[in-house]
Design a protein around this motif. Structure first.
Motif, PDB file in Angstrom:
ATOM      1  N   ALA A 199      24.782  83.466  48.733  1.00  0.00           N
ATOM      2  CA  ALA A 199      24.617  82.373  47.772  1.00  0.00           C
ATOM      3  C   ALA A 199      23.406  81.502  48.060  1.00  0.00           C
ATOM      4  N   GLN A 200      22.975  81.417  49.299  1.00  0.00           N
ATOM      5  CA  GLN A 200      21.859  80.552  49.653  1.00  0.00           C
ATOM      6  C   GLN A 200      20.525  81.293  49.660  1.00  0.00           C
ATOM      7  N   THR A 201      20.543  82.523  49.237  1.00  0.00           N
ATOM      8  CA  THR A 201      19.322  83.314  49.264  1.00  0.00           C
ATOM      9  C   THR A 201      18.923  83.726  47.861  1.00  0.00           C
ATOM     10  N   HIS A 202      17.762  84.316  47.757  1.00  0.00           N
ATOM     11  CA  HIS A 202      17.247  84.773  46.461  1.00  0.00           C
ATOM     12  C   HIS A 202      18.159  85.844  45.866  1.00  0.00           C
ATOM     13  N   GLY A 203      18.902  86.536  46.705  1.00  0.00           N
ATOM     14  CA  GLY A 203      19.741  87.624  46.216  1.00  0.00           C
ATOM     15  C   GLY A 203      21.141  87.214  45.833  1.00  0.00           C
ATOM     16  N   ALA A 204      21.387  85.957  45.536  1.00  0.00           N
ATOM     17  CA  ALA A 204      22.724  85.488  45.186  1.00  0.00           C
ATOM     18  C   ALA A 204      23.251  86.236  43.969  1.00  0.00           C
ATOM     19  N   LYS A 205      24.509  86.655  44.026  1.00  0.00           N
ATOM     20  CA  LYS A 205      25.136  87.384  42.934  1.00  0.00           C
ATOM     21  C   LYS A 205      26.450  86.708  42.558  1.00  0.00           C
ATOM     22  N   ALA A 206      26.660  86.568  41.263  1.00  0.00           N
ATOM     23  CA  ALA A 206      27.853  85.881  40.780  1.00  0.00           C
ATOM     24  C   ALA A 206      29.102  86.708  41.037  1.00  0.00           C
ATOM     25  N   GLU A 207      30.206  86.010  41.295  1.00  0.00           N
ATOM     26  CA  GLU A 207      31.498  86.645  41.492  1.00  0.00           C
ATOM     27  C   GLU A 207      32.559  85.850  40.743  1.00  0.00           C
ATOM     28  N   VAL A 208      33.604  86.558  40.292  1.00  0.00           N
ATOM     29  CA  VAL A 208      34.787  85.928  39.717  1.00  0.00           C
ATOM     30  C   VAL A 208      35.990  86.503  40.443  1.00  0.00           C
ATOM     31  N   LEU A 209      36.785  85.636  41.022  1.00  0.00           N
ATOM     32  CA  LEU A 209      37.936  86.066  41.826  1.00  0.00           C
ATOM     33  C   LEU A 209      39.200  85.465  41.215  1.00  0.00           C
ATOM     34  N   ALA A 210      40.185  86.304  40.944  1.00  0.00           N
ATOM     35  CA  ALA A 210      41.450  85.827  40.383  1.00  0.00           C
ATOM     36  C   ALA A 210      42.609  86.330  41.230  1.00  0.00           C
ATOM     37  N   LEU A 211      43.520  85.421  41.576  1.00  0.00           N
ATOM     38  CA  LEU A 211      44.784  85.753  42.234  1.00  0.00           C
ATOM     39  C   LEU A 211      45.902  85.418  41.247  1.00  0.00           C
ATOM     40  N   LEU A 212      46.593  86.440  40.801  1.00  0.00           N
ATOM     41  CA  LEU A 212      47.556  86.304  39.708  1.00  0.00           C
ATOM     42  C   LEU A 212      48.974  86.483  40.239  1.00  0.00           C
ATOM     43  N   PRO A 213      49.883  85.565  39.925  1.00  0.00           N
ATOM     44  CA  PRO A 213      51.222  85.599  40.518  1.00  0.00           C
ATOM     45  C   PRO A 213      52.034  86.802  40.063  1.00  0.00           C
ATOM     46  N   MET A 214      52.681  87.452  41.018  1.00  0.00           N
ATOM     47  CA  MET A 214      53.528  88.613  40.748  1.00  0.00           C
ATOM     48  C   MET A 214      54.826  88.463  41.544  1.00  0.00           C
ATOM     49  N   GLY A 215      55.759  89.369  41.297  1.00  0.00           N
ATOM     50  CA  GLY A 215      56.991  89.388  42.088  1.00  0.00           C
ATOM     51  C   GLY A 215      58.031  88.381  41.657  1.00  0.00           C
ATOM     52  N   GLY A 216      57.893  87.838  40.439  1.00  0.00           N
ATOM     53  CA  GLY A 216      58.878  86.897  39.938  1.00  0.00           C
ATOM     54  C   GLY A 216      58.651  85.481  40.434  1.00  0.00           C
ATOM     55  N   GLU A 217      59.453  84.553  39.895  1.00  0.00           N
ATOM     56  CA  GLU A 217      59.354  83.158  40.305  1.00  0.00           C
ATOM     57  C   GLU A 217      59.675  83.008  41.790  1.00  0.00           C
ATOM     58  N   GLY A 218      58.879  82.235  42.483  1.00  0.00           N
ATOM     59  CA  GLY A 218      59.084  82.047  43.910  1.00  0.00           C
ATOM     60  C   GLY A 218      58.557  83.177  44.762  1.00  0.00           C
ATOM     61  N   GLY A 219      57.868  84.144  44.145  1.00  0.00           N
ATOM     62  CA  GLY A 219      57.369  85.298  44.881  1.00  0.00           C
ATOM     63  C   GLY A 219      56.150  84.986  45.729  1.00  0.00           C
ATOM     64  N   ARG A 220      55.827  85.922  46.603  1.00  0.00           N
ATOM     65  CA  ARG A 220      54.650  85.775  47.463  1.00  0.00           C
ATOM     66  C   ARG A 220      53.639  86.896  47.215  1.00  0.00           C
ATOM     67  N   GLU A 221      53.866  87.678  46.176  1.00  0.00           N
ATOM     68  CA  GLU A 221      52.945  88.759  45.849  1.00  0.00           C
ATOM     69  C   GLU A 221      51.955  88.291  44.784  1.00  0.00           C
TER      70      GLU A 221
END
Length: 389
Positions: free
Chosen positions: A185-207
């Motif tokens: 990110a601090q260099t000329h070669g910075a590349k954009a990223e999109v990161l998503a963590l989506l809830p799974m395993g039902g309510e109260g899950g840890r997946e």
């Protein structure tokens, strides 16, 4: 199905099976060609975000998965790359859930079982002639190519990595997403990223389900990492938002694109009184950052069925004027969604302090925009938008 098919559907993914079941419910004879888009020898680690319209459609087919395979999303949190934040909550919208995360394999199985018990549907391994052929084979559709339909593609300089993880802390029904830049990110070669963590395993899950959009070279490096090293890189990228994480599934990777077919309907070459229509990813493909890919495809299904059910009694299924109603109704909505996702991707792909300040100022401003934020959220939830079943 003793009678000849009224409609032949090529592609037995979620979109194709949903369409077949809806048409069969209208007493139409359907030939469903079983050609799933995802490789059958590869574990499917994808998870779909289903909005309210999609949920209602699947429930009407009695194919909504059991609670173990469905995780309600109560809140969505988005972080920019320099302090910008955006948050959507179900309670703010006057609903119990924003949307639902659904395990792809479980939903596919429910639809497949429903197809088996529907006498109006015949599952085939090869296409047959019918007054109307609907192509639902996915973005790499062979039938679309054979029909000579152009597919305008804008390739993103990103690949998506998907997998599942078990986290130290429960997800609490929150979908989390980060827009930013990778290690350079601090260099000329910075590349954009999109990161998503989506809830799974039902309510109260840890997946959680991961969708991590990165530069192709970065994707190659991440895919080559041993699982613990990959989990460490991910933890660094999301600032350990859910504590320690470990992979619970294999990783999958694919290139991202914005694409749309040049036409969605037409006459079958060399055949009289036979036409085709495209639906789902065979007609369009968008960036996954908004989680709307399947919702747009299910809206195609709902609109096509609505057009067919509302047709004049004397108008045949292959009538081009009839099919043009479907094409017109869906193209504007799909184009708008594609513009939104493409604009967001481009905005966050620009390095430099000016762009950084602009987009993070925009995130903060939108978060406090009141009616505008509510309207956009309602559209994403599928509340009364085009194609709502």
């Amino acid at each position: 199905m003793a009678s000849p098919p009224d409609i032949c559907i090529r592609g037995a993914g979620i979109v194709g099976r949903s369409l077949a079941l809806l048409l069969a419910r209208e007493r139409l004879n359907v030939a469903l060609v079983d050609s799933p888009a995802w490789p059958s020898n590869t574990p499917d680690v994808r998870a779909y975000s289903i909005n309210r319209a999609g949920m209602q459609l699947l429930r009407s087919l009695r194919c909504w998965p059991d609670s173990a395979a469905v995780t309600p999303v109560q809140r969505m949190q988005i972080w920019g790359d320099h302090g910008g934040q955006l948050s959507f909550g179900a309670s703010e919208q006057g609903v119990d859930q924003l949307n639902w995360m659904v395990d792809v394999s479980v939903l596919q199985e429910r639809l497949a079982q429903a197809v088996q018990f529907q006498p109006q549907i015949q599952v085939l391994q090869a296409p047959v002639a019918a007054p109307l052929t609907v192509v639902c084979e996915g973005r790499a559709s062979q039938t679309r190519a054979e029909l000579g339909v152009g597919f305008d593609i804008q390739h993103y300089e990103q690949h998506a990595i998907a997998t599942r993880l078990l986290c130290e802390h429960p997800h609490q029904g929150v979908a989390r997403q980060w827009f930013g830049f990778g290690p350079a990110a601090q260099t000329h070669g910075a590349k954009a990223e999109v990161l998503a963590l989506l809830p799974m395993g039902g309510e109260g899950g840890r997946e959680v389900a991961l969708v991590w959009s990165v530069h192709p070279l970065r994707a190659q490096a991440l895919m080559a990492m041993p699982a613990p090293v990959f989990a460490g890189a991910l933890s660094l990228a999301c600032a350990a938002a859910l504590g320690s994480m470990q992979l619970s599934a294999d990783r999958a990777v694919w290139p991202l694109q914005l694409a749309r077919a040049q036409t969605w309907i037409g006459a079958m070459p060399g055949a009289s009184k036979q036409s085709f229509a495209l639906a789902g990813d065979a007609a369009h493909s968008i960036h996954p950052l908004a989680g709307q890919g399947l919702n747009v495809g299910l809206a195609d299904v709902a609109e096509l069925v609505q057009v067919i059910c509302a047709k004049e009694f004397w108008r045949p299924l292959h009538d081009q004027k009839l099919l043009r109603r479907y094409e017109r109704a869906r193209q504007a909505d799909v184009q708008a969604m594609g513009w939104v996702t493409d604009s967001l991707q481009r905005l966050f792909a620009q390095p430099g302090p000016v762009w950084q300040n602009l987009r993070n100022w925009g995130l903060r401003g939108f978060d406090h925009s009141g009616p505008l934020k509510h309207w956009v959220t309602q559209r994403a939830m599928g509340a009364g938008g085009p194609g709502t079943p």
